[in-house]
Design an enzyme around this catalytic site. Structure first.
Site, PDB file in Angstrom:
ATOM      1  N   TYR A 101      28.803  42.148  25.544  1.00 12.71           N
ATOM      2  CA  TYR A 101      27.523  41.643  26.064  1.00 12.71           C
ATOM      3  C   TYR A 101      26.318  42.333  25.413  1.00 12.71           C
ATOM      4  O   TYR A 101      25.217  41.780  25.384  1.00 12.71           O
ATOM      5  CB  TYR A 101      27.418  41.847  27.583  1.00 12.71           C
ATOM      6  CG  TYR A 101      28.098  40.772  28.412  1.00 12.71           C
ATOM      7  CD1 TYR A 101      27.378  39.717  28.955  1.00 12.71           C
ATOM      8  CD2 TYR A 101      29.459  40.811  28.671  1.00 12.71           C
ATOM      9  CE1 TYR A 101      27.980  38.744  29.725  1.00 12.71           C
ATOM     10  CE2 TYR A 101      30.087  39.844  29.442  1.00 12.71           C
ATOM     11  CZ  TYR A 101      29.339  38.800  29.964  1.00 12.71           C
ATOM     12  OH  TYR A 101      29.952  37.839  30.717  1.00 12.71           O
ATOM     13  N   ASN A 153      28.836  37.319  40.213  1.00  7.32           N
ATOM     14  CA  ASN A 153      27.796  37.719  39.261  1.00  7.32           C
ATOM     15  C   ASN A 153      26.404  37.387  39.760  1.00  7.32           C
ATOM     16  O   ASN A 153      26.255  36.469  40.563  1.00  7.32           O
ATOM     17  CB  ASN A 153      28.033  36.995  37.926  1.00  7.32           C
ATOM     18  CG  ASN A 153      28.980  37.765  37.041  1.00  7.32           C
ATOM     19  OD1 ASN A 153      29.002  38.991  37.081  1.00  7.32           O
ATOM     20  ND2 ASN A 153      29.767  37.049  36.258  1.00  7.32           N
ATOM     21  N   CYS A 193      34.063  44.278  37.897  1.00  8.15           N
ATOM     22  CA  CYS A 193      33.948  43.389  36.739  1.00  8.15           C
ATOM     23  C   CYS A 193      35.158  43.591  35.838  1.00  8.15           C
ATOM     24  O   CYS A 193      35.705  44.691  35.766  1.00  8.15           O
ATOM     25  CB  CYS A 193      32.678  43.711  35.964  1.00  8.15           C
ATOM     26  SG  CYS A 193      32.455  42.671  34.523  1.00  8.15           S
ATOM     27  N   ARG A 206      24.455  27.052  37.177  1.00  6.77           N
ATOM     28  CA  ARG A 206      24.589  27.944  36.006  1.00  6.77           C
ATOM     29  C   ARG A 206      24.076  27.248  34.740  1.00  6.77           C
ATOM     30  O   ARG A 206      23.391  27.871  33.911  1.00  6.77           O
ATOM     31  CB  ARG A 206      26.061  28.329  35.826  1.00  6.77           C
ATOM     32  CG  ARG A 206      26.338  29.021  34.493  1.00  6.77           C
ATOM     33  CD  ARG A 206      27.763  29.480  34.410  1.00  6.77           C
ATOM     34  NE  ARG A 206      28.102  30.026  33.107  1.00  6.77           N
ATOM     35  CZ  ARG A 206      29.324  30.468  32.797  1.00  6.77           C
ATOM     36  NH1 ARG A 206      30.293  30.412  33.710  1.00  6.77           N
ATOM     37  NH2 ARG A 206      29.577  30.967  31.620  1.00  6.77           N
TER      38      ARG A 206
HETATM   39  C1  G6P Z   1      33.403  37.883  31.476  1.00  5.51           C
HETATM   40  C2  G6P Z   1      32.657  38.678  32.502  1.00  5.51           C
HETATM   41  C3  G6P Z   1      32.627  38.015  33.841  1.00  5.51           C
HETATM   42  C4  G6P Z   1      32.206  36.570  33.700  1.00  5.51           C
HETATM   43  C5  G6P Z   1      33.071  35.818  32.738  1.00  5.51           C
HETATM   44  C6  G6P Z   1      32.475  34.443  32.426  1.00  5.51           C
HETATM   45  O1  G6P Z   1      34.708  38.212  31.438  1.00  5.51           O
HETATM   46  O2  G6P Z   1      33.142  39.985  32.618  1.00  5.51           O
HETATM   47  O3  G6P Z   1      31.709  38.686  34.651  1.00  5.51           O
HETATM   48  O4  G6P Z   1      32.270  35.934  34.960  1.00  5.51           O
HETATM   49  O5  G6P Z   1      33.230  36.495  31.543  1.00  5.51           O
HETATM   50  O6  G6P Z   1      33.449  33.597  31.919  1.00  5.51           O
HETATM   51  P1  G6P Z   1      33.242  32.015  31.861  1.00  5.51           P
HETATM   52  O7  G6P Z   1      34.550  31.465  31.461  1.00  5.51           O
HETATM   53  O8  G6P Z   1      32.787  31.584  33.234  1.00  5.51           O
HETATM   54  O9  G6P Z   1      32.162  31.789  30.844  1.00  5.51           O
END
Ligand code: G6P
Length: 432
Positions: free
Chosen positions: A252, A147, A168, A93
């Site tokens: 987003y 994701n 989601c 990532r």
């Molecule tokens: C959001 C999205 C998720 C994602 C997450 C990432 O809530 O809806 O799809 O996985 O944030 O969070 P993170 O703590 O991994 O940055």
């Protein structure tokens, strides 16, 4: 017996999921819970799995939690399979985020080129899982949280016979923020939601059935409320734009409408401590230190610093609606099938759907208004090409996918990102 299998069971999010299943045990009597991970994730699986076992023991419910790296053994006769895998783990990532930023393009886990790359790594693995399910548990439901959830769900819908839904936490987070603005519980709030995963727009927002859309949009415009996610920079949209838009957008969307500010912000973050993936890695390390404590028997509050906090509410209520044939309406990722004539019938969209034993039946929506149509359609074209590239490994299709993304400014940039991405991900791309 009711058997649930979670792939990527060693994830730091697992206590969230277990907590949800414990709380709903009366209506969703899971008897066997299998947490599955790969060999290199075994240590995490042991730590978080033992916490899961302690949580279940403390709750007193009759559920056994199995920890395994043998996916086939786990899948045998499963009723529900949930996925929260991360192919290449957080290290991949972080690369997804950094490479586009190097070219001044948004570096985000799912929005922009990052979503393309994550899909290329993930789709082959999930299609292998589907193939195994076709013989080991052909009637099971695949509930996908991995994701980019919409893209991955579209690949499964197009290339497998397994019944599946994409889930989601985004829509639920939006409704929780409305509830907070009115000082009521989440259950008082409803809305019509349309779009793609991480690209949704809500209207017809109701508070105990009364339409409060205009009032809530004004709260957004005045900055009194907003959809807040832990993983997204808190930059406000211009008030007049929100009034004109007259939709409540998931945060987003700011990556598109405030792209320059967002990229600027990410570059600053990169200089001061790292990308969101790097921060998530730190959060995860400290979470696993907490999970190691043998006295801990519940989901720790620290978990809410991850963006996907509360996702078990979404997951468990949807699984329960299938299992109990409830016909409740939930926001899910499912195929369009005419819900809106402005997208292909086989495109996966994120919208309200009636959920029962037969799966998801999306509620009719009609035409997409011009002010949101273009963005949804162009991101969907990017997603369609992304799925095709992930299946075929065709570099031309991959280039077209990246070039089609509204946040990629030129073909030369798309070529550079693709070249760097393919080089950095060689170990995870059997199709290329
Ligand atoms: C959001 C999205 C998720 C994602 C997450 C990432 O809530 O809806 O799809 O996985 O944030 O969070 P993170 O703590 O991994 O940055």
């Amino acid at each position: 017996p009711l058997k649930v299998v979670t792939l990527g069971g060693g994830s730091g999010y697992t206590p969230e999921l277990i907590d949800g299943f414990i709380r709903r045990h009366a209506e969703l009597p899971v008897s066997e819970f299998w947490l599955v991970d790969i060999e290199s994730g075994r240590e995490k699986l042991e730590i978080v799995g033992k916490l899961a076992q302690r949580m279940v023991k403390k709750s007193g419910i009759p559920m056994t939690v199995h920890l395994t790296t043998d996916r086939k053994q786990a899948l045998k006769d499963a009723d529900f399979v949930t996925t929260q895998i991360r192919v290449g783990q957080l290290a991949a990532r972080i690369q997804d985020e950094k490479i586009p930023l190097h070219y001044g393009v948004l570096g985000q886990e799912t929005t922009g080129p990052g979503g393309f790359m994550k899909a290329q790594r993930t789709i082959p693995v999930l299609l292998d899982v589907c193939k195994e399910m076709e013989t080991l548990c052909p009637d099971a439901w695949l509930i996908n949280f991995t994701n980019p959830a919409g893209i991955v769900t579209e690949a499964i819908a197009k290339h497998s016979t397994i019944k599946s839904l994409g889930i989601c936490s985004g829509a639920n987070s939006m409704m929780m923020d409305v509830a907070k603005a009115y000082g009521v519980g989440r259950e008082a709030i409803d809305a019509r939601v349309m779009g793609l995963n991480h690209l949704i727009f809500a209207d017809r927002i109701t508070l105990y059935g009364e339409d409060v859309t205009a009032d809530f949009i004004e709260k957004l415009a005045q900055g009194v409320s907003d959809n807040k996610l832990k993983n997204i920079p808190d930059i406000g949209l211009p008030a007049e734009f929100i009034r004109a838009l007259n939709f409540y957008p998931l945060s987003y969307l700011k990556y598109f409408w405030l792209n320059q500010e967002m990229v600027q912000h990410e570059l600053e973050e990169l200089r001061n401590g790292g990308t969101r993936g790097e921060r998530s890695l730190q959060i995860e390390k400290s979470l696993f230190d907490i999970y190691r404590n043998p006295e801990l028997c519940e989901k720790p509050p620290e978990l809410s610093s991850r963006g996907g906090a509360y996702y078990s509410d979404t997951a468990c209520s949807i699984i329960s609606s299938i299992y109990n044939n409830k016909k409740e309406v939930h926001v899910v990722n499912t195929t369009n099938r005419g819900t809106t004539p402005d997208l292909p019938d086989d495109a996966v969209i994120e919208t309200n759907a009636v959920i029962d034993k037969q799966g998801a039946r999306p509620l009719a929506y009609g035409r997409l208004p011009a002010r949101i149509r273009g963005l949804i359609q162009s991101v969907k074209a990017f997603e369609e090409l992304t799925v095709e590239a992930a299946i075929t490994g065709n570099k031309h299709t991959a280039l077209l996918a990246l070039a089609a993304h509204p946040l990629v400014p030129s073909v030369a940039v798309a070529e550079n990102i693709l070249k760097d991405y393919l080089a950095a991900n060689r170990d995870f791309l059997p199709q290329y």
